[in-house]
Design a protein around this motif. Structure first.
Motif, PDB file in Angstrom:
ATOM      1  N   ALA A 307       0.836  -1.203   0.000  1.00 10.95           N
ATOM      2  CA  ALA A 307       0.000   0.000   0.000  1.00 10.95           C
ATOM      3  C   ALA A 307       0.867   1.246   0.000  1.00 10.95           C
ATOM      4  O   ALA A 307       0.573   2.227  -0.701  1.00 10.95           O
ATOM      5  CB  ALA A 307      -0.930  -0.011   1.212  1.00 10.95           C
ATOM      6  N   TYR A 311       0.944   3.954  -2.890  1.00 10.44           N
ATOM      7  CA  TYR A 311       0.578   5.318  -2.496  1.00 10.44           C
ATOM      8  C   TYR A 311       1.616   6.324  -2.969  1.00 10.44           C
ATOM      9  O   TYR A 311       1.282   7.367  -3.561  1.00 10.44           O
ATOM     10  CB  TYR A 311       0.420   5.377  -0.978  1.00 10.44           C
ATOM     11  CG  TYR A 311       0.356   6.768  -0.396  1.00 10.44           C
ATOM     12  CD1 TYR A 311      -0.776   7.557  -0.560  1.00 10.44           C
ATOM     13  CD2 TYR A 311       1.428   7.283   0.326  1.00 10.44           C
ATOM     14  CE1 TYR A 311      -0.840   8.836  -0.019  1.00 10.44           C
ATOM     15  CE2 TYR A 311       1.370   8.555   0.867  1.00 10.44           C
ATOM     16  CZ  TYR A 311       0.251   9.337   0.701  1.00 10.44           C
ATOM     17  OH  TYR A 311       0.198  10.603   1.222  1.00 10.44           O
ATOM     18  N   ALA A 353      -5.684   6.331   1.481  1.00 13.24           N
ATOM     19  CA  ALA A 353      -4.398   5.639   1.541  1.00 13.24           C
ATOM     20  C   ALA A 353      -3.491   6.235   2.610  1.00 13.24           C
ATOM     21  O   ALA A 353      -2.806   5.511   3.344  1.00 13.24           O
ATOM     22  CB  ALA A 353      -3.711   5.697   0.171  1.00 13.24           C
ATOM     23  N   THR A 408      -6.099  -0.687  -0.925  1.00 14.84           N
ATOM     24  CA  THR A 408      -5.366   0.560  -1.161  1.00 14.84           C
ATOM     25  C   THR A 408      -4.581   0.486  -2.454  1.00 14.84           C
ATOM     26  O   THR A 408      -4.546   1.450  -3.237  1.00 14.84           O
ATOM     27  CB  THR A 408      -4.434   0.853   0.025  1.00 14.84           C
ATOM     28  OG1 THR A 408      -5.214   0.977   1.222  1.00 14.84           O
ATOM     29  CG2 THR A 408      -3.643   2.135  -0.195  1.00 14.84           C
TER      30      THR A 408
END
Length: 600
Positions: A307, A311, A353, A408
């Protein structure tokens, strides 16, 4: 080419300011955990991950591992050289015991290494990651002779380790395993059977691989109560520690997988291979669970790791990509279009996120500290309390962390639009690699059932009551701070939903066990929301104090408070909906006959 920068500032914030590791300086292993040492470890490991591992992540995914006709396996280009640098830097020794060549630092710092490594290159990180799990099992259940023989070389990274559980016909139900262990005259055993899905089962990164294998001895019960654990080296080890003959264990094939292509996930064939029992006969499952619990925490970190990588790349893309105009009017009139950042729906995904990754980082680091305190706290009561808490939260760290980690990654891929679906941007790899974390080391359905079916009732509910009290105390403290008052009320409400769901299980689960199974997943997610809410309360309190104290890094702390506010607004309301799903029970879920699911 995907980017990666280790989140060192955020990590140092949690370790030094939220958890305040310095306060534990009187405990074994914490003597050198002052801010300067913590900062050094975090920064240097961040550089290693970003400069050595991240550049070979995409290429490793594209190249994959190669099995040769003789059964040997070659890892992708650069993997072996990176492992040599990892070994020379001593990253694998950081949290290992000093008596076997480790540095004896706290597990919480070892967890930092796990995160940075997994974010930079999850497939590569599984080689030392599985080794750490094998080390933990041998430490807990191995004889002094076994520990002396294997642990120094494994801790040093000269040898790696694996765990061999799954067989073609059985996964979670290990009582069905068919691998056999027949006693030899010299006290060893002849191990025969086939294991599948064995991560890092064969490779070229170390000179030996120490397999930990579940098998059944002659006459053992056919259930899980008849399982024993064995050390089965790839290469036999002589009494003087030197390597001897090749053992009768080989890689039959490499699994063709959705992701983690750089890790050799093998079918392993044991053809009368020589092994030695670890611990007591028929007690192997308990020994393996020590390794699995360590691995489950690591897998939860992997959920965060992918994630985080996704991100960072989505943030970069949202800054660079221009598309459309802000709803409130052109943000940059001199340009033909505004950056993606001006669009609320893009902001929604990025804020989701940010709130998850930063909250989850605090959650797993707190979990790492609990692991340390369960062994090293000053009093037996403190050790028991920490052990209760980490035992309760392990399935949440693994299950919720990887569910939300995968979600995410998908949302960060969405930020890229069509480019997110093109391999060269690297976003599909994050999605594919993240997906396995919901499956291995016990699927997330198993984690949820472990939480609800076992952990809640243990010791009369002592652990979950302690968790409720911890959250209640944090909410009460935060209500006195105007900046956190609203978040405190929101987390308190979510904790109330968790308490109500717990009570509903107590009232409706004993007579109808399917009610427990039907609601377990939702319960795990409520607890995940509340746990992250607890973390945001703790981080928010530190941020308020830092701003009031005139911190030079005011923008960092203000961003924490805004993100905490967002978490309260956008995450905590889900707890109520999840509780209502739980209270729907299992009747409609279980009512239809199998035939009704089939299409005519």
């Amino acid at each position: 080419m995907p980017i990666y920068k280790a989140p060192t500032r955020d990590t140092r914030f949690v370790l030094n300011e939220v958890l305040r590791l310095e306060q534990y300086g009187n405990l074994p292993g914490f003597e050198n955990t002052g801010a300067d040492m913590v900062d050094t470890v975090v920064e240097e490991c961040g550089k290693f991950a970003a400069e050595v591992l991240a550049p070979i992540n995409l290429s490793g995914d594209q190249e994959g591992c190669t099995r040769h006709p003789d059964g040997s396996v070659t890892t992708p280009a650069g993997f072996k050289e990176a492992f040599q640098l990892y070994r020379e830097a001593g990253w694998g020794t950081l949290a290992a015991p000093q008596e076997f060549g480790g540095q004896g630092m706290p597990h919480v710092l070892g967890f930092v290494v796990e995160e940075f490594v997994a974010t930079a290159n999850q497939a590569w990180g599984m080689y030392p990651g599985l080794t750490a799990g094998a080390i933990s099992a041998i430490l807990a259940k191995g004889s002094p002779e076994q520990q002396a023989k294997y642990l120094p070389r494994m801790i040093a990274g000269e040898w790696t380790g694996t765990m061999n559980l799954t067989e073609p016909h059985c996964g979670t139900d290990l009582g069905l395993i068919r691998t056999r262990a027949v006693p030899n005259a010299d006290g060893s055993y002849a191990i025969t059977g086939t294991k599948i899905f064995i991560s890092a089962g064969e490779h070229d990164m170390s000179e030996n691989i120490i397999h930990l294998v579940l098998a059944k001895t002659p006459g053992a019960p056919e259930s899980s109560k008849g399982i024993s654990l064995f050390i089965v080296p790839k290469v036999l080890v002589n009494d003087d520690g030197s390597l001897g003959e090749r053992n009768a264990v080989s890689c039959g094939s490499i699994e063709h997988k959705m992701g983690i292509h750089g890790n050799a996930t093998c079918v392993m064939n044991y053809d009368g291979a020589t092994g030695w029992m670890v611990g007591e006969e028929n007690k192997g499952l308990a020994a393996m669970f020590i390794m699995m619990n360590a691995a489950r925490l690591g897998v939860g970190i992997q959920g965060l790791a992918q994630a985080e990588a996704a991100y960072q790349n989505a943030v970069q893309y949202a800054q660079d990509r221009r598309q459309g105009r802000a709803l409130t009017g052109p943000a940059e009139p001199q340009e033909k279009a505004d950056p993606l950042f001006v669009h609320p729906d893009v902001r929604r995904m990025l804020m989701d996120a940010k709130a998850f990754t930063e909250g989850m980082r605090a959650f797993y680091l707190w979990g790492g500290l609990l692991v340390d305190l369960s062994h090293k706290a000053a009093s037996e009561e403190e050790r028991q309390t920490a052990d209760d808490m980490i035992s309760l939260l392990t399935p949440v760290l693994k299950g919720y962390g990887t569910d939300k980690g995968f979600d995410t990654c998908v949302q960060m891929q969405q930020v890229f639009g069509g480019h997110g679906y093109i391999e060269e941007w690297g976003m599909s790899q994050f999605v594919r690699d993240a997906r396995i974390a919901q499956i291995y080391e016990g699927t997330n359905g198993i984690q949820a059932m472990d939480l609800v079916g076992r952990k809640l009732a243990q010791n009369g509910g002592r652990a979950v009551q302690a968790f409720f009290a911890e959250v209640d105390a944090a909410c009460a403290a935060a209500k006195s701070q105007p900046e956190l008052e609203q978040l405190a009320a929101q987390v308190e409400r979510a904790n109330g939903e968790l308490k109500a769901a717990t009570m509903w299980f107590m009232q409706n689960g004993m007579t109808q066990p399917n009610n427990v199974g039907a609601g377990a997943h939702h319960y795990m997610h409520i607890m995940g929301i509340v746990a992250l809410g607890l973390m945001w309360l703790k981080m928010g309190a530190v941020a308020v104090e830092a701003i009031a104290g005139g911190s030079a890094d005011k923008a960092f702390y203000e961003a924490k408070l805004v993100t905490a506010r967002y978490f309260g607004q956008r995450y905590t309301p889900d707890a109520g909906a999840l509780r209502r799903k739980i209270e729907a029970g299992s009747e409609a879920m279980m009512e239809l006959p199998v035939e009704a699911f089939l299409r005519a």
